[in-house]
Scaffold this motif. Structure first.
Motif, PDB file in Angstrom:
ATOM      1  N   UNK A 150       0.801  -1.232   0.000  1.00  0.00           N
ATOM      2  CA  UNK A 150       0.000   0.000   0.000  1.00  0.00           C
ATOM      3  C   UNK A 150       0.830   1.276   0.000  1.00  0.00           C
ATOM      4  N   UNK A 151       2.141   1.162  -0.221  1.00  0.00           N
ATOM      5  CA  UNK A 151       2.997   2.342  -0.073  1.00  0.00           C
ATOM      6  C   UNK A 151       2.550   3.511  -0.949  1.00  0.00           C
ATOM      7  N   UNK A 152       2.266   3.232  -2.218  1.00  0.00           N
ATOM      8  CA  UNK A 152       1.919   4.324  -3.122  1.00  0.00           C
ATOM      9  C   UNK A 152       0.600   4.992  -2.716  1.00  0.00           C
ATOM     10  N   UNK A 153      -0.503   4.229  -2.620  1.00  0.00           N
ATOM     11  CA  UNK A 153      -1.754   4.926  -2.293  1.00  0.00           C
ATOM     12  C   UNK A 153      -1.779   5.506  -0.869  1.00  0.00           C
ATOM     13  N   UNK A 154      -1.081   4.867   0.046  1.00  0.00           N
ATOM     14  CA  UNK A 154      -1.203   5.266   1.445  1.00  0.00           C
ATOM     15  C   UNK A 154      -0.165   6.315   1.829  1.00  0.00           C
ATOM     16  N   UNK A 155       1.045   6.189   1.300  1.00  0.00           N
ATOM     17  CA  UNK A 155       2.147   6.976   1.836  1.00  0.00           C
ATOM     18  C   UNK A 155       2.910   7.783   0.793  1.00  0.00           C
ATOM     19  N   UNK A 209      -0.231  -2.811  -6.811  1.00  0.00           N
ATOM     20  CA  UNK A 209       0.605  -1.832  -6.118  1.00  0.00           C
ATOM     21  C   UNK A 209      -0.088  -0.494  -5.929  1.00  0.00           C
ATOM     22  N   UNK A 210      -1.238  -0.311  -6.537  1.00  0.00           N
ATOM     23  CA  UNK A 210      -1.933   0.950  -6.316  1.00  0.00           C
ATOM     24  C   UNK A 210      -3.240   0.744  -5.553  1.00  0.00           C
ATOM     25  N   UNK A 211      -3.435  -0.467  -5.015  1.00  0.00           N
ATOM     26  CA  UNK A 211      -4.635  -0.767  -4.234  1.00  0.00           C
ATOM     27  C   UNK A 211      -4.262  -0.936  -2.776  1.00  0.00           C
ATOM     28  N   UNK A 212      -4.719  -0.026  -1.948  1.00  0.00           N
ATOM     29  CA  UNK A 212      -4.307  -0.028  -0.540  1.00  0.00           C
ATOM     30  C   UNK A 212      -4.615  -1.356   0.156  1.00  0.00           C
ATOM     31  N   UNK A 213      -5.794  -1.905  -0.098  1.00  0.00           N
ATOM     32  CA  UNK A 213      -6.179  -3.086   0.671  1.00  0.00           C
ATOM     33  C   UNK A 213      -5.595  -4.390   0.127  1.00  0.00           C
ATOM     34  N   UNK A 214      -4.974  -4.328  -1.051  1.00  0.00           N
ATOM     35  CA  UNK A 214      -4.293  -5.510  -1.563  1.00  0.00           C
ATOM     36  C   UNK A 214      -5.239  -6.562  -2.100  1.00  0.00           C
TER      37      UNK A 214
END
Lengths: 550, 482
Positions: A159-164, A191-196
């Motif tokens: 979640x690095x990209x969407x979250x942080x 990689x762009x989906x926070x919840x995976x």
């Protein structure tokens, strides 16, 4: 506060090793209040450098102290969460240099897991129960086999990209595409989906290997560990050796180990690491090596060098140049090399050789200017010569020095210099050095075992320059002064570019991209500015991005 | 123009959202419907699917229309999609979008967060039906049995409400999640429900009443917070759900109240003045006050856990994004953004319970939990009034929030119901003083004998003051088909 890389299982706060026959459970159970620094709680099995230092220690011990362990099962000791990755508040509060060194060390530790599997028959399986996010999933990615529980909520995610607004820092993106070979568009979604991703989709997308319900979970773990164990060549019935605490003595300006000395000159921002060759003869038998245990010179000096390098990386940020020196009898070093080569099939000799490979890689990846000073009385032979080949430059003393009764400087090659310790690009240091002239590797090879004088070494291209005692002192001084005057950032970038000629591997990609992309993003206001995503994380406020694409 | 007040029964799914004009969502729901009915047959009330139950069904969403009573077999209940009427000119009432027009479609950047909120809320609805499915067979009266089934069918409808939003606004992911809601099972090791309290058993009727009082009240608070949402369809859905949820609170509060009433009356009849004389009171076939207190301690604290960590990034994000507000948000007199405000949070600091001011945005779970405790406390006081009226000398108290917690600041701390931190050894030794023991559970279980004669009640519970839909005491609320 000095960050210490030495620990042992009795002192762990975050991990447990539970061995059971040829199996070990490596259980992550992070103590929330056990952070290395103030200002954050290690919630949800998130980690900081302190947690990873224990992991590194555990991985080392599993190899040396547990030769019979064929499969290590990575588990969470917490319910409903496997690992939430690196602690965000720690990252938000840490200095840039700490973050970079933290990421580098965690990467080296993940690589050590893959090295155990690829070269030492110790396989890793990741048993994921609960959410496995960011650095948590990157831990899983470093194992051979990932089993995810299918409980409707457990998931893997980056979640690095969407979250942080940063990138996964321990090889997540590279391992998703290059190791697990996830299709690029799926990787993009992932990689762009926070919840995976969870359940069957995680298998279909090759993010994990098995998805199985809770009630069948342990059965599946047992089945897969059995399969992995069957493919392992680790010995049965052997006792490990104990990795005792290092004999160390810290002073204000250095560290003294049994065979390694670190002296820091704060004025010139230079650290001198001097390695002492063996005082004793190489063992006559494997039994003798085992009896020496962690005091066996090649192992002892490697552990000390490793600790010394890590100490400089994390605790001596202003050191610009590390100069390597050696002292002792090159023939004794070569004798040890030959002993290890002759017994490379023995588990302990193999572990010692592989540990050297990792320590040498650690040297390669240290972002300080590295120089080897091959002086009279030194023993840059075989394995220790490999350190010189890891350096950005090497200077060799030519002939006898006035008033110095030590033997003239020589350089000795052994099998250790010809593929025994590949760099992260998969090539030996000499192959990398002579990328455009493979014949030079062949030429050097014909001199194995010969003590090479400076002129020969220079002619063979093995050193940067040879100086006699008239020039030596000045040349070395000028080099050090010049080096220390350059921009540290430019040095880091330049050296990282020049050290790793030749092919890309997953490892070079991971470190290269960490240095380039991740560190760039980590410096940008969108991540670390006052209104950036890291700073605002946890406040509920959205980051305020500069929307220009660069 | 779409009539959003009256429920449309043209389609197989009653609704006031114009389903017959929206073929795409109608098709999706019709595809989901058989799976739902299978779930209800498998996991709904066991043994009473053929019985005629006197249930209310909404015919309109205005106060007059939503409570029409009639006999119905539960599988034939008209579950439907009912939203409170749309308010003209409604704005996002909090967060960084404060004052902007409320969203009629999901903003892309909040899609994942909103979906997660819906799935978590949605997952609790079928879970409680599953937890309560065995209770019919031990109902203390037909009146109570009917109330249980009313709660069950309405929880089923609440599932429909969440599924409608998932199907309508969240595309294929939403459909997948909607199916997932039917696949998880309360207490199933392989497919558990998402939240801990919804995987605990509801083994007896006292537990059911406590659950509807305490745990459904958490549901109420969550719905209150979601009813404030800037995503208007969610707000409207939750507002209507709240009218139904009020009945569940009623069942819980009066269920426990009637149990208390019966115990006090029996004690008075037998001239027992010491409410802690457990053996004597139990000999009367009623549930003693200390055991009731222990049940309160258990269910209250399990429900507090449902509010999550006191300091929570997710809660902060959901508020700032305008998705989930505070209890009675629009009645609060502040800037509704909370960027600089603080809120006092109870924390465990160096082994002591202390109040620490935290940024109000991240302390929203704590705030909602405080509102919950306040709300629950009022109900408990009404129980204490019942006790006081009978002259029995006992008070039910809510335990300290540090007591018996598994989530948040006090997770793993050993605290007494008064909030005093004690050693683990003392906790283990005294646990049974504060929480129901196996022996307590066995005793309660021994009282759970069915009473199915109209107008009759089990000996441990008093009859209600008034019947449902103003029916007389001997009304046959459930026509049991065996």
């Amino acid at each position: 506060m000095r960050i210490d890389f030495q620990t042992d299982p009795a002192r762990y706060r975050h991990w447990r090793i539970e061995t059971d026959g040829n199996l070990a459970n490596l259980i992550m159970d992070v103590d929330e209040k056990g952070g290395l620094f103030e200002g954050y709680d290690l919630k949800l099995n998130s980690y900081d450098l302190g947690v990873d230092i224990e992991l590194y220690d555990a991985i080392q011990r599993l190899r040396f102290e547990h030769p019979g362990v064929k499969v290590v099962v990575l588990r969470s000791g917490k319910e409903r969460v496997f690992c939430a990755g690196a602690n965000i508040r720690m990252l938000a509060g840490a200095a840039h240099a700490h973050k970079v060194n933290f990421c580098k060390f965690t990467n080296e530790t993940r690589n050590a897991m893959e090295d155990a599997s690829a070269n030492s028959g110790q396989k890793y399986l990741c048993a994921v129960t609960g959410s496995c996010a960011g650095g948590g999933y990157e831990l899983a990615l470093a194992t051979d086999h990932i089993i995810l529980t299918d409980d409707g909520s457990s998931s893997v995610s980056l979640p690095e990209v969407p979250l942080l607004a940063v990138l996964p820092g321990t090889g997540g993106l590279t391992r998703v595409t290059d190791k697990r070979k996830v299709r690029r568009d799926r990787a993009d979604v992932f990689c762009s989906t926070e919840e995976g991703v969870r359940g069957g989709k995680a298998v279909e997308w090759r993010l994990v290997d098995d998805v199985v319900t809770n009630s069948r979970f342990e059965e599946m773990v047992a089945q897969r560990t059995g399969e992995l164990a069957a493919a392992s060549d680790r010995p049965a019935g052997e006792n490990g050796i104990t990795l005792g605490p290092l004999a160390r003595d810290f002073t204000d300006n250095g560290v003294t180990y049994s065979a390694v000395e670190v002296e820091i000159d704060r004025q010139s921002r230079t650290a001198t690491i001097t390695l002492a060759g063996p005082q004793e003869a190489a063992p006559g038998s494997v039994a003798e090596m085992i009896a020496k245990g962690d005091q066996f010179w090649p192992l002892r000096v490697a552990r000390e060098l490793d600790d010394a390098i890590l100490n400089i990386r994390l605790n001596e940020l202003e050191v610009a140049v590390i100069q390597f020196k050696t002292a002792g009898d090159g023939a004794a070093v070569i004798a040890h090399d030959e002993f290890l080569e002759a017994n490379a099939g023995h588990w302990l000799a193999r572990e010692i050789l592989l540990n050297w490979t990792r320590v040498l890689k650690r040297v390669d990846l240290t972002s300080r200017s590295l120089v080897a000073l091959i002086e009279p009385g030194s023993c840059f032979a075989g394995t220790l010569a490999e350190i010189a080949f890891a350096c950005d430059r090497s200077y060799m003393a030519l002939g006898a020095f006035e008033g110095d009764n030590r033997p003239e400087a020589t350089l000795v090659l052994s099998a250790a210099n010809f593929g025994r310790h590949p760099m992260s690009n998969g090539l030996s240091r000499l192959q990398t050095r002579f990328l455009g002239e493979p014949e030079s590797v062949m030429a050097a090879n014909t001199h194995i075992g010969e003590p090479l004088m400076a002129d020969t070494a220079e002619a063979l291209g093995l050193v940067t320059a040879a100086y006699d005692d008239i020039d030596w002192e000045d040349e070395v001084r000028i080099f050090l002064e010049e080096r220390a005057s350059f921009s540290p950032d430019a040095m880091t970038g330049m050296e990282a570019n020049l050290r790793f000629a030749g092919p890309e591997t997953m490892e070079t990609k991971v470190f290269g991209r960490l240095t380039a992309w991740q560190n760039w993003i980590f410096q940008r206001p969108n991540a670390v500015g006052p209104d950036g995503a890291l700073g605002r994380y946890g406040t509920g406020r959205k980051a305020d991005f500069n929307m220009d694409r660069v | 123009m779409l009539d959003t007040m009256n429920v449309n029964y043209d389609t197989s799914i009653p609704n006031n959202v114009g389903l017959s004009e929206d073929r795409r969502i109608l098709k999706a729901l019709e595809r989901w419907h058989p799976g739902y009915l299978d779930w209800w047959q498998d996991m709904g009330p066991e043994g009473f699917q053929e019985s005629l139950v006197y249930l209310r069904t909404a015919v309109a969403v205005d106060p007059k229309g939503w409570a029409k009573f009639d006999y119905v077999r539960m599988p034939e209940y008209r579950w439907g999609i009912l939203l409170a009427p749309q308010e003209e000119g409604r704005v996002v009432p909090f967060g960084e979008h404060y004052g902007e027009p409320a969203w009629q479609e999901v903003p892309g950047e909040y899609r994942a967060m909103l979906r997660r909120l819906l799935v978590i809320q949605g997952d609790t609805e079928p879970a409680s039906v599953e937890q309560q499915r065995h209770l019919g067979t031990t109902a203390p009266s037909l009146y109570d049995m009917r109330n249980l089934f009313q709660v069950n069918v309405e929880e089923g409808r609440h599932l429909w409400a969440m599924v409608y939003l998932l199907q309508k606004y969240f595309g294929s992911d939403g459909r997948e999640e909607a199916n997932g809601l039917l696949q998880r099972r309360s207490g199933d090791a392989d497919k558990p429900r998402m939240l801990g309290a919804f995987n605990e058993a509801t083994p007896d009727w006292l537990s059911f009443f406590m659950f509807t009082f305490f745990t459904d009240r958490d549901g109420k608070m969550q719905l209150e917070a979601l009813a404030q949402s800037g995503f208007d369809p969610l707000s409207r859905t939750c507002r209507f759900m709240l009218t139904e949820e009020a009945h569940h609170m009623f069942v819980g509060e009066t269920g426990v109240g009637r149990t208390i009433q019966r115990t006090c009356e029996a004690m008075n009849d037998a001239d027992i003045t010491d409410p802690t004389d457990v053996e004597k009171v139990r000999a009367l076939g009623v549930i003693d006050m200390p055991t009731l207190q222990k049940k309160v301690n258990l269910h209250y604290t399990l429900s507090l856990d449902l509010f999550g960590s006191e300091v929570s990034t997710n809660a902060a994000n959901a508020f700032n994004s305008g998705l989930k507000g505070r209890f009675h948000e629009t009645r609060i007199d502040d800037d509704h953004r909370l960027l600089d405000a603080t809120y006092p949070v109870l924390k465990l600091v160096d082994g002591k319970v202390e109040t620490v001011d935290e940024p109000a945005l991240s302390a929203l779970n704590m705030r909602l939990r405080d509102d919950y405790a306040n709300d629950a406390g009022k109900g408990v006081e009404r129980w204490n009034k019942i006790i006081a009226k009978t002259g029995v000398d006992f008070r039910i108290e809510l335990p300290h929030p540090a007591f018996h917690r598994h989530i948040g600041e006090f997770a793993g701390a050993n605290a007494t119901p008064d909030g005093e931190i004690i050693s683990e050894a003392e906790w283990l030794e005294r646990r049974d003083e504060w929480l129901p023991s196996d022996g307590d559970a066995d005793f309660i279980d021994s009282l759970m004998k069915p009473v199915w004669e109209p107008g009759q009640f089990a000996g441990w519970i008093a009859p209600p003051k008034v019947g449902i839909d103003n029916h007389p005491g001997d009304f046959e609320y459930v026509k049991i088909e065996v």
